[in-house]
Scaffold this motif. Structure first.
Motif, short mmCIF file in Angstrom:
data_model
loop_
_atom_site.label_atom_id
_atom_site.label_comp_id
_atom_site.label_asym_id
_atom_site.label_seq_id
_atom_site.Cartn_x
_atom_site.Cartn_y
_atom_site.Cartn_z
N VAL A 61 4.44 -10.92 2.62
CA VAL A 61 3.99 -9.60 2.16
C VAL A 61 4.66 -9.23 0.84
CG1 VAL A 61 4.02 -7.13 2.71
CG2 VAL A 61 3.36 -8.79 4.45
N GLU A 62 5.96 -9.47 0.73
CA GLU A 62 6.66 -9.17 -0.52
C GLU A 62 6.07 -9.97 -1.68
OE1 GLU A 62 10.95 -9.22 -0.35
OE2 GLU A 62 10.93 -8.18 1.57
N ALA A 63 5.77 -11.25 -1.45
CA ALA A 63 5.19 -12.10 -2.49
C ALA A 63 3.81 -11.59 -2.91
CB ALA A 63 5.10 -13.54 -2.01
N PRO A 74 -2.91 -0.73 -9.34
CA PRO A 74 -2.32 0.59 -9.07
C PRO A 74 -1.59 0.64 -7.73
CG PRO A 74 -4.57 0.84 -9.89
CD PRO A 74 -4.35 -0.63 -9.65
N HIS A 75 -0.43 1.24 -7.72
CA HIS A 75 0.43 1.46 -6.55
C HIS A 75 1.18 0.22 -6.09
CE1 HIS A 75 -1.54 5.30 -6.38
NE2 HIS A 75 -2.70 4.74 -6.13
N ALA A 76 0.91 -0.94 -6.66
CA ALA A 76 1.58 -2.16 -6.19
C ALA A 76 3.08 -2.12 -6.50
CB ALA A 76 0.94 -3.39 -6.81
N ALA A 77 3.45 -1.67 -7.67
CA ALA A 77 4.88 -1.59 -8.01
C ALA A 77 5.61 -0.61 -7.09
CB ALA A 77 5.06 -1.20 -9.47
N GLU A 78 4.95 0.50 -6.77
CA GLU A 78 5.53 1.46 -5.82
C GLU A 78 5.72 0.81 -4.44
OE1 GLU A 78 3.84 5.67 -5.75
OE2 GLU A 78 2.30 4.48 -6.81
N ALA A 79 4.73 0.04 -4.02
CA ALA A 79 4.80 -0.62 -2.72
C ALA A 79 5.93 -1.65 -2.70
CB ALA A 79 3.47 -1.28 -2.39
N VAL A 80 6.09 -2.38 -3.79
CA VAL A 80 7.19 -3.36 -3.88
C VAL A 80 8.53 -2.65 -3.73
CG1 VAL A 80 8.41 -4.94 -5.44
CG2 VAL A 80 5.91 -5.07 -5.24
N ARG A 81 8.72 -1.55 -4.46
CA ARG A 81 9.97 -0.80 -4.36
C ARG A 81 10.18 -0.27 -2.94
NH1 ARG A 81 8.48 0.75 -9.42
NH2 ARG A 81 7.43 2.64 -8.70
N ASP A 82 9.12 0.28 -2.36
CA ASP A 82 9.19 0.82 -1.01
C ASP A 82 9.63 -0.25 -0.02
OD1 ASP A 82 8.83 2.69 1.10
OD2 ASP A 82 6.75 2.08 1.37
N VAL A 83 9.04 -1.42 -0.11
CA VAL A 83 9.35 -2.51 0.81
C VAL A 83 10.77 -3.03 0.57
CG1 VAL A 83 8.75 -4.89 1.41
CG2 VAL A 83 6.96 -3.16 1.27
N ARG A 84 11.15 -3.17 -0.69
CA ARG A 84 12.50 -3.67 -0.97
C ARG A 84 13.57 -2.69 -0.52
NH1 ARG A 84 11.36 -6.51 -6.77
NH2 ARG A 84 10.40 -8.37 -5.89
N LEU A 85 13.32 -1.40 -0.65
CA LEU A 85 14.30 -0.39 -0.24
C LEU A 85 14.32 -0.14 1.26
CD1 LEU A 85 13.85 2.28 -3.06
CD2 LEU A 85 15.83 0.80 -2.70
#
Length: 125
Positions: A61-63, A74-85
């Motif tokens: 999922v992270e990849a 759109p929103h992918a960078a936000e989702a990456v941050r959300d998942v990493r945090l």
């Protein structure tokens, strides 16, 4: 943290059919959905299910989210941050696991027989 609508939008961009989540891990949540359990019961079961499933799907999922972010979705960078945090506590993961379980619940709701073989076969089959 990503908002719920954005999480839904980005999860729609993932190919759910190929997410390597164990159907048995998703079954308890799918059953609660199928049986029409209360929102509180489903939310509690979703939390447990996210914990179980995350260890199986985290890398994939992270990849996938990172690839979407690199493409400027759109929103992918936000989702990456959300998942990493937040890991399996993230809204993106909660939406993803909910949608995976919903697919199983929809199959349970269907009166038609399955069109594909079962993933788990009984011994001696």
């Amino acid at each position: 943290m990503i908002d719920w609508k954005a999480a839904e939008t980005i999860v729609e961009q993932l190919d759910l059919e190929t997410i390597p989540a164990c159907p048995m891990c998703l079954f308890e949540l799918a059953w609660a959905m199928h049986k029409g359990r209360s929102a509180n019961q489903i939310a509690a079961t979703l939390t447990t299910t996210c914990d179980w499933v995350w260890m199986e799907i985290d890398g994939e999922v992270e990849a996938r989210l990172a690839r979407l972010a690199m493409r400027g979705v759109p929103h992918a960078a936000e989702a990456v941050r959300d998942v990493r945090l937040n890991g399996w506590h993230s809204r993106a993961v909660r939406v993803l696991v909910s949608q995976l379980a919903r697919r199983i619940a929809d199959e349970l709701d269907s009166e038609d027989p399955p069109t594909r073989p079962a993933a788990v076969l009984p011994f001696g089959a």
